[in-house]
Write a protein that holds these residues in place. Structure first.
Motif, PDB file in Angstrom:
ATOM      1  N   SER A 193      23.164  -9.318  11.941  1.00  0.00           N
ATOM      2  CA  SER A 193      23.966 -10.044  12.311  1.00  0.00           C
ATOM      3  C   SER A 193      24.703 -10.686  11.184  1.00  0.00           C
ATOM      4  O   SER A 193      24.317 -11.049  10.042  1.00  0.00           O
ATOM      5  N   CYS A 247      27.296 -13.691   9.596  1.00  0.00           N
ATOM      6  CA  CYS A 247      27.706 -15.066  10.129  1.00  0.00           C
ATOM      7  C   CYS A 247      28.415 -15.537   8.810  1.00  0.00           C
ATOM      8  O   CYS A 247      28.211 -15.463   7.846  1.00  0.00           O
ATOM      9  N   ASN A 248      29.604 -16.542   9.287  1.00  0.00           N
ATOM     10  CA  ASN A 248      30.339 -17.126   8.296  1.00  0.00           C
ATOM     11  C   ASN A 248      29.873 -18.359   7.965  1.00  0.00           C
ATOM     12  O   ASN A 248      29.394 -19.239   8.783  1.00  0.00           O
ATOM     13  N   ASN A 249      29.673 -18.635   6.741  1.00  0.00           N
ATOM     14  CA  ASN A 249      29.237 -20.030   6.392  1.00  0.00           C
ATOM     15  C   ASN A 249      30.184 -20.957   6.668  1.00  0.00           C
ATOM     16  O   ASN A 249      29.620 -22.265   6.846  1.00  0.00           O
ATOM     17  N   ARG A 264      32.010 -22.881   9.486  1.00  0.00           N
ATOM     18  CA  ARG A 264      31.572 -22.918  11.124  1.00  0.00           C
ATOM     19  C   ARG A 264      33.005 -22.906  11.538  1.00  0.00           C
ATOM     20  O   ARG A 264      32.928 -22.381  12.985  1.00  0.00           O
ATOM     21  N   TYR A 294      27.553 -28.832  15.372  1.00  0.00           N
ATOM     22  CA  TYR A 294      26.523 -27.587  15.006  1.00  0.00           C
ATOM     23  C   TYR A 294      25.247 -28.291  14.350  1.00  0.00           C
ATOM     24  O   TYR A 294      24.026 -27.773  14.821  1.00  0.00           O
ATOM     25  N   SER A 299      35.092 -19.423  17.195  1.00  0.00           N
ATOM     26  CA  SER A 299      34.708 -17.910  17.261  1.00  0.00           C
ATOM     27  C   SER A 299      35.681 -16.997  16.356  1.00  0.00           C
ATOM     28  O   SER A 299      35.375 -16.031  16.127  1.00  0.00           O
ATOM     29  N   PHE A 323      36.464 -15.653  12.684  1.00  0.00           N
ATOM     30  CA  PHE A 323      35.774 -15.075  11.500  1.00  0.00           C
ATOM     31  C   PHE A 323      36.619 -14.680  10.438  1.00  0.00           C
ATOM     32  O   PHE A 323      37.309 -13.620  10.400  1.00  0.00           O
ATOM     33  N   LYS A 331      26.896 -14.809   4.909  1.00  0.00           N
ATOM     34  CA  LYS A 331      25.533 -14.526   5.361  1.00  0.00           C
ATOM     35  C   LYS A 331      25.157 -13.375   6.355  1.00  0.00           C
ATOM     36  O   LYS A 331      25.808 -13.457   7.273  1.00  0.00           O
ATOM     37  N   GLN A 356      22.020 -11.745   8.521  1.00  0.00           N
ATOM     38  CA  GLN A 356      20.508 -12.101   9.196  1.00  0.00           C
ATOM     39  C   GLN A 356      19.845 -10.703   9.515  1.00  0.00           C
ATOM     40  O   GLN A 356      20.595  -9.891  10.314  1.00  0.00           O
ATOM     41  N   GLU A 399      17.434 -13.990   6.074  1.00  0.00           N
ATOM     42  CA  GLU A 399      18.615 -14.206   5.932  1.00  0.00           C
ATOM     43  C   GLU A 399      18.882 -13.935   4.297  1.00  0.00           C
ATOM     44  O   GLU A 399      18.172 -14.285   3.351  1.00  0.00           O
ATOM     45  N   TYR A 430      26.701 -23.161  21.709  1.00  0.00           N
ATOM     46  CA  TYR A 430      26.318 -22.136  21.224  1.00  0.00           C
ATOM     47  C   TYR A 430      24.982 -21.305  21.867  1.00  0.00           C
ATOM     48  O   TYR A 430      24.670 -20.611  21.023  1.00  0.00           O
TER      49      TYR A 430
END
Length: 498
Positions: free
Chosen positions: A145, A147-149, A151, A188, A218, A220, A225, A227, A244, A315
């Motif tokens: 996955s 992920c954007n740091n 948020r 978050y 949502s 991006f 990051k 995972q 991570e 989430y």
């Protein structure tokens, strides 16, 4: 006087006279046998009469004596040392010595068997390294996955602030609402600084925007990051199993994956989940088609959030399945105080309560999920990374950066198994029934000389005592005694005739 013998007369024929004499002798012999038998019977009858008067028992049969039967058992049993206690040529001191030896031996044997049984029952399962060359092709490739740091997307946040500024009856500008939108990031981490400001902004959203800014989360923009986790589970960091790695733009990152597989034998399923400390994939189907510890922890956390704050974080997509038919509210800024109060509780998960001095409060404040045990069949992943700067290339052939002049805005990530083989651990029953039977039989044989034959002898002895007691009490042996006496008389008559 002369007697004339006429051979023509049958009774005067010499041959007939010899036959008559032989018959006479035989009859005399039979008479003597009958007389002897009669005398013997009389003597036996007298003896039985004397025995009846002396002992009061049934004629021809000894009285039942448990002592006599027990001594006969000890004299013939195959177990060690019992014969020494009943031999007539031994003194009372020798018999007492052997008796105390048997008592000490029995006590030591009982202690050894009890210790062995506690060892078998306390740790019935064992996990061992089964294969160091387990093929990597049998191991599922991990899920990845990105992920954007950040948020909240800035572009989406600006666009949303413009929408709110147009709906504002007070005519406040976009910069004001952009600062208010930043407060939504607290949903978050459940943290807050100005509660009054959050409450006012939430009241404004409830009136002018029923979507509560769900679209700004949502977006991006920048990959930061990565995972790595089990593909059958939810990437939940608190439940473990998530690796991570931060990715930087303008670099090429190599991620080596090493896996460890744990398999459990079908015989392990006979034990309870508390004993084996794991759950098979097809045991708890309420968490999806296949059980996963992270799925279970996520569902347990959702139930706790719903019970304490009466809302569900946006989430958590599985909230509807956990809630059932209840109508739940998505958590907003008005729930931030409750969410902040219990956020430490939800970040610490325990499956069993352990009494550790000094950590009683931590145990009480943790999220207790007793059914969320590890999977009996699981794959754990470990990653190691290396990073190189990304440079433009003009080589012919395939290349990720071919035709890209400015590589500072991209990142290349390569993920691969480090070796063609992995390690595989196996959880199995520590000792099967035949192994326990063999161990106990060996200890009993060494300490007391016990075997299946000696156990059969004891079982026969017990059954024999029931039969003898029943015959002595209810007289069921008379028919058998009469048959025995008749056989004895016939045998005696045949002997005398011979």
């Amino acid at each position: 006087m002369v007697m004339m013998i006429d051979p023509r007369q049958p009774w005067q024929n010499p041959a007939n006279l010899r036959q008559v004499s032989e018959l006479d002798l035989s009859s005399r012999a039979v008479s003597s046998v009958t007389k002897s038998s009669s005398d013997s019977a009389k003597s036996h009858a007298g003896g039985r009469h004397q025995q009846r008067r002396a002992g009061g028992g049934h004629p021809g049969r000894k009285r039942y004596s448990f002592k006599r039967e027990l001594f006969q058992l000890w004299d013939t049993i195959t177990t060690h040392c019992y014969r020494q206690m009943v031999q007539k040529d031994r003194s009372i001191w020798e018999r007492l010595m052997w008796f105390f030896i048997l008592v000490i031996e029995a006590a030591v044997l009982a202690a050894i068997l009890n210790t062995a049984w506690i060892g078998f029952t306390s740790s019935p399962l064992i996990t061992t390294l089964h294969d160091t060359l387990y093929p990597a092709q049998n191991v599922p490739f991990p899920a990845i996955s990105l992920c954007n740091n950040n948020r909240i997307s800035r572009t989406a946040a600006v666009r949303y602030a413009e929408v709110l500024a147009r709906k504002d009856p007070d005519g406040r500008n976009v910069s004001y609402f952009l600062e208010q939108v930043r407060l939504l990031g607290k949903l978050y981490d459940f943290d807050y600084e100005n509660l009054h400001q959050m409450t006012q902004f939430q009241e404004f959203l409830d009136v002018h925007d029923i979507s509560n800014a769900s679209g700004i989360f949502s977006a991006f923009e920048v990959l930061t990051k990565l995972q790595v986790f089990n593909p059958t589970e939810v990437p939940d960091i608190t439940s473990g199993g998530v690796q991570e790695q931060f990715i930087h733009l303008g670099t090429e990152t190599f991620i080596r994956v090493d896996a460890i597989t744990i398999n459990s034998e079908p015989d392990v399923r006979r034990y309870s989940k508390e004993t084996r400390q794991c759950v098979f994939r097809n045991e708890l189907l309420k968490y999806g088609g296949r059980y996963g510890r992270s799925n279970c922890v996520a569902a347990c956390r959702i139930r706790s959030v719903v019970a304490l704050c009466e809302c569900v974080p946006f989430y958590m997509p599985t909230a509807a399945g956990v809630a059932g038919d209840r109508s739940l509210t998505v958590c907003n800024l008005q729930h931030i105080v409750c969410l902040n109060k219990y956020k430490i509780k939800w970040s610490t998960v325990i499956t069993n309560i352990v009494d550790i001095p000094g950590l009683e409060k931590e145990m009480e404040e943790s999220l207790y999920c007793p059914e969320c045990l590890p999977s009996c069949t699981n794959t754990k992943y470990h990653i190691s990374t290396s990073e190189l700067p990304l440079i433009p290339t003009r080589r012919t052939g395939f290349s990720f950066t071919r035709g890209i002049e400015d590589v500072s805005e991209i990142a290349v990530v390569r993920i691969f198994f480090g070796q063609p083989e992995t390690w595989m651990y196996k959880q199995d029953v520590a000792s099967y029934w035949f192994e326990i039977f063999s161990n106990f039989g060996g200890m009993c044989g060494i300490m007391a000389g016990l075997s299946l034959i000696s156990i059969s002898e004891n079982v026969y002895f017990v059954l024999r005592q029931f039969v003898l007691v029943a015959l002595a009490r209810f007289g069921g042996g008379r028919w058998w005694e009469n048959r025995r006496r008749a056989r004895h008389q016939r045998r005696l008559a045949v002997t005398m005739l011979e």
